[in-house]
Design a protein around this motif. Sequence first.
Motif, short mmCIF file in Angstrom:
data_model
loop_
_atom_site.label_atom_id
_atom_site.label_comp_id
_atom_site.label_asym_id
_atom_site.label_seq_id
_atom_site.Cartn_x
_atom_site.Cartn_y
_atom_site.Cartn_z
N MET A 59 -0.01 11.24 11.15
CA MET A 59 0.16 10.92 9.17
C MET A 59 1.28 10.38 8.90
N GLU A 60 2.68 10.90 8.76
CA GLU A 60 3.74 10.30 8.42
C GLU A 60 3.62 8.81 8.67
N ILE A 61 3.36 8.10 9.82
CA ILE A 61 3.26 6.51 10.25
C ILE A 61 2.78 6.01 9.21
N TRP A 62 1.18 5.94 8.24
CA TRP A 62 0.85 5.74 7.43
C TRP A 62 0.99 5.50 5.80
N ILE A 63 1.76 7.00 5.88
CA ILE A 63 2.86 6.77 4.69
C ILE A 63 3.97 6.18 4.97
N ILE A 64 4.36 6.10 5.43
CA ILE A 64 5.50 4.91 6.00
C ILE A 64 5.13 3.56 6.07
N ALA A 65 4.33 3.43 6.50
CA ALA A 65 3.67 2.27 6.58
C ALA A 65 3.31 1.29 5.10
N LEU A 66 2.44 2.30 4.50
CA LEU A 66 1.80 2.02 2.87
C LEU A 66 3.80 1.55 2.01
N LEU A 67 4.70 2.42 2.07
CA LEU A 67 6.02 2.29 1.77
C LEU A 67 6.58 0.98 1.56
N LEU A 68 6.58 0.73 3.28
CA LEU A 68 6.45 -0.37 4.01
C LEU A 68 5.97 -1.67 2.89
N MET A 69 5.29 -1.55 2.92
CA MET A 69 3.74 -2.64 2.63
C MET A 69 3.96 -2.88 1.25
N ILE A 70 4.34 -1.98 0.16
CA ILE A 70 4.29 -1.73 -1.31
C ILE A 70 6.11 -1.93 -1.34
#
Length: 57
Positions: free
Chosen positions: A1-12
Amino acid sequence: MEIWIIALLLMILGILVASPGSSDFKINHMDKKLDRIMEHLGMEEINIVDRLHLIIQ
């Protein structure tokens, strides 16, 4: 689950950094401020290339 948050923040972050309009707006805003300061101080805009040519000669 944490990987999705990190990926989303990197995309933003990537979208914010890649947007060309924000840096152009900031440069134009600072340029206008500098023009007002120079006008207030009674300074003229100079052509730095011409000044450098005069110094070099």
